[in-house]
Design an enzyme around this catalytic site. Structure first.
Site, short mmCIF file in Angstrom:
data_model
loop_
_atom_site.label_atom_id
_atom_site.label_comp_id
_atom_site.label_asym_id
_atom_site.label_seq_id
_atom_site.Cartn_x
_atom_site.Cartn_y
_atom_site.Cartn_z
N LYS A 9 38.74 50.74 33.65
CA LYS A 9 39.10 49.69 34.60
C LYS A 9 38.13 49.68 35.77
O LYS A 9 37.49 50.68 36.09
CB LYS A 9 40.54 49.84 35.11
CG LYS A 9 40.78 50.95 36.11
CD LYS A 9 42.22 50.88 36.60
CE LYS A 9 42.56 52.08 37.47
NZ LYS A 9 43.92 51.98 38.01
N SER A 25 36.96 32.46 31.05
CA SER A 25 36.54 33.87 31.16
C SER A 25 36.51 34.38 32.58
O SER A 25 36.96 33.71 33.51
CB SER A 25 35.16 34.08 30.53
OG SER A 25 34.17 33.44 31.31
N THR A 57 41.72 37.55 29.43
CA THR A 57 40.58 36.68 29.18
C THR A 57 39.47 37.55 28.61
O THR A 57 39.74 38.65 28.13
CB THR A 57 40.15 35.93 30.48
OG1 THR A 57 39.16 34.95 30.14
CG2 THR A 57 39.64 36.85 31.56
N TYR A 58 38.23 37.09 28.67
CA TYR A 58 37.12 37.90 28.19
C TYR A 58 36.04 37.97 29.26
O TYR A 58 35.94 37.09 30.11
CB TYR A 58 36.56 37.34 26.87
CG TYR A 58 36.01 35.95 26.97
CD1 TYR A 58 34.65 35.73 27.21
CD2 TYR A 58 36.84 34.84 26.85
CE1 TYR A 58 34.15 34.44 27.31
CE2 TYR A 58 36.34 33.55 26.95
CZ TYR A 58 35.00 33.36 27.18
OH TYR A 58 34.49 32.09 27.29
N GLY A 73 37.53 28.62 34.43
CA GLY A 73 38.47 27.84 33.64
C GLY A 73 39.89 27.99 34.15
O GLY A 73 40.13 28.09 35.36
#
Length: 116
Positions: A9, A25, A57-58, A73
């Protein structure tokens, strides 16, 4: 059997941008991605400390050493510039691998820079 384990993290970074009109993303400073061992396009969980939102998300690579943390987004509706977030990645491991695994935790400075 495989278990889904906390892999790494980036703890308490500040959102620098939110771009609603983007494909999707989260853009993350390349140095932070490397320090946390998060790959571009890897699925990540975003936890917003300011409003309690949790989304998946990525990751996409942002310019190195800029401190960029930009939600893109639909994710842009879940955080505002200045919000403090935690970016978490997970990995599937066997129980044996999980027992030996040590997560990577990155504590950036107030400018979202990797601290040596």
């Amino acid at each position: 059997m495989l278990v889904n384990i906390f892999k790494s993290k980036i703890h308490r970074v500040k959102v620098t941008q939110a771009e609603l009109n983007y494909v999707g993303s989260i853009t993350i400073d390349e140095a932070l991605l490397e320090a946390a061992g998060i790959m571009e396009n890897e699925k990540v969980q975003i936890v917003n400390n300011n409003n309690g939102e949790r989304i998946e998300t990525y990751a996409i690579k942002g310019k190195r050493n800029t401190g960029i943390i930009c939600l893109n987004g639909a994710a842009a509706r879940k955080a505002q510039p200045g919000d403090i977030i935690i970016i978490i990645s997970y990995a599937w491991m066997t129980q044996e691998e999980a027992a030996a695994h040590k997560p990577t935790v990155v504590f950036p400075d107030e400018n979202n820079r990797v601290v040596s």
